[in-house]
Enzyme design. Sequence first.
Site, PDB file in Angstrom:
ATOM      1  N   CYS A  48       0.824  -1.212   0.000  1.00 56.77           N
ATOM      2  CA  CYS A  48       0.000   0.000   0.000  1.00 56.77           C
ATOM      3  C   CYS A  48       0.861   1.266   0.000  1.00 56.77           C
ATOM      4  O   CYS A  48       2.021   1.253   0.438  1.00 56.77           O
ATOM      5  CB  CYS A  48      -0.877   0.035   1.243  1.00 56.77           C
ATOM      6  SG  CYS A  48      -2.160  -1.217   1.295  1.00 56.77           S
ATOM      7  N   GLU A  52       0.574   3.892   1.892  1.00 55.79           N
ATOM      8  CA  GLU A  52       0.922   4.365   3.238  1.00 55.79           C
ATOM      9  C   GLU A  52       2.142   3.642   3.775  1.00 55.79           C
ATOM     10  O   GLU A  52       3.054   4.248   4.346  1.00 55.79           O
ATOM     11  CB  GLU A  52      -0.254   4.135   4.202  1.00 55.79           C
ATOM     12  CG  GLU A  52      -1.546   4.833   3.800  1.00 55.79           C
ATOM     13  CD  GLU A  52      -2.439   3.982   2.912  1.00 55.79           C
ATOM     14  OE1 GLU A  52      -1.916   3.284   2.011  1.00 55.79           O
ATOM     15  OE2 GLU A  52      -3.662   4.011   3.117  1.00 55.79           O
TER      16      GLU A  52
HETATM   17  N1  THU Z   1      -4.313   0.274  -1.192  1.00 57.54           N
HETATM   18  C1  THU Z   1      -3.476   1.220  -0.662  1.00 57.54           C
HETATM   19  O1  THU Z   1      -2.481   1.604  -1.300  1.00 57.54           O
HETATM   20  N2  THU Z   1      -3.764   1.717   0.554  1.00 57.54           N
HETATM   21  C2  THU Z   1      -4.830   1.332   1.330  1.00 57.54           C
HETATM   22  O2  THU Z   1      -4.917   1.725   2.484  1.00 57.54           O
HETATM   23  C3  THU Z   1      -5.855   0.464   0.755  1.00 57.54           C
HETATM   24  C4  THU Z   1      -5.483  -0.237  -0.494  1.00 57.54           C
HETATM   25  C5  THU Z   1      -4.009  -0.301  -2.506  1.00 57.54           C
HETATM   26  C6  THU Z   1      -3.601  -1.739  -2.479  1.00 57.54           C
HETATM   27  C7  THU Z   1      -3.949  -2.180  -3.891  1.00 57.54           C
HETATM   28  O3  THU Z   1      -2.852  -1.885  -4.725  1.00 57.54           O
HETATM   29  C8  THU Z   1      -5.119  -1.298  -4.273  1.00 57.54           C
HETATM   30  O4  THU Z   1      -5.143  -0.226  -3.337  1.00 57.54           O
HETATM   31  C9  THU Z   1      -6.467  -1.984  -4.259  1.00 57.54           C
HETATM   32  O5  THU Z   1      -6.677  -2.652  -3.070  1.00 57.54           O
END
Ligand code: THU
Length: 125
Positions: A53, A55
Amino acid sequence: MNEKELFEIAAKARLSAYAPYSGFLVGAALLAADGRVFTGCNVENASYSLACCAERTAIFKAVSEGEKEFTAIAIAGGKENADTVCYPCGACRQVMTEFCGSDFKIILADRTLTLSELMPYAFSL
Ligand code: THU
């Protein structure tokens, strides 16, 4: 650095997302206590569960560069744009808990919350 400025940096970082599988682009801008900003984006993989992710990318970048004191993070996510609220996932909330205090600010598209509001009764050792 005000909240709107930090969110704009997150929205720009979102454009670097590598998300060919979900099409969901996320950017994060992490504000350190000394004023430095660390950005992150989501980075996906053909082996889906290996995605990281935005974050956690930002937090791991910062920690790997010696920074461990943080005051806020802005998160900008969405398929088409960054206008809708994108809450951090549970794994990212747990990683925030490791390094950030209960009053750590989480800045979203139209609201700002604290870590304790988003992660009550968090696990820690
Ligand atoms: N994702 C994030 O980058 N941060 C989050 O807090 C939630 C999900 C991303 C992971 C994945 O690449 C995409 O969003 C869909 O789940």
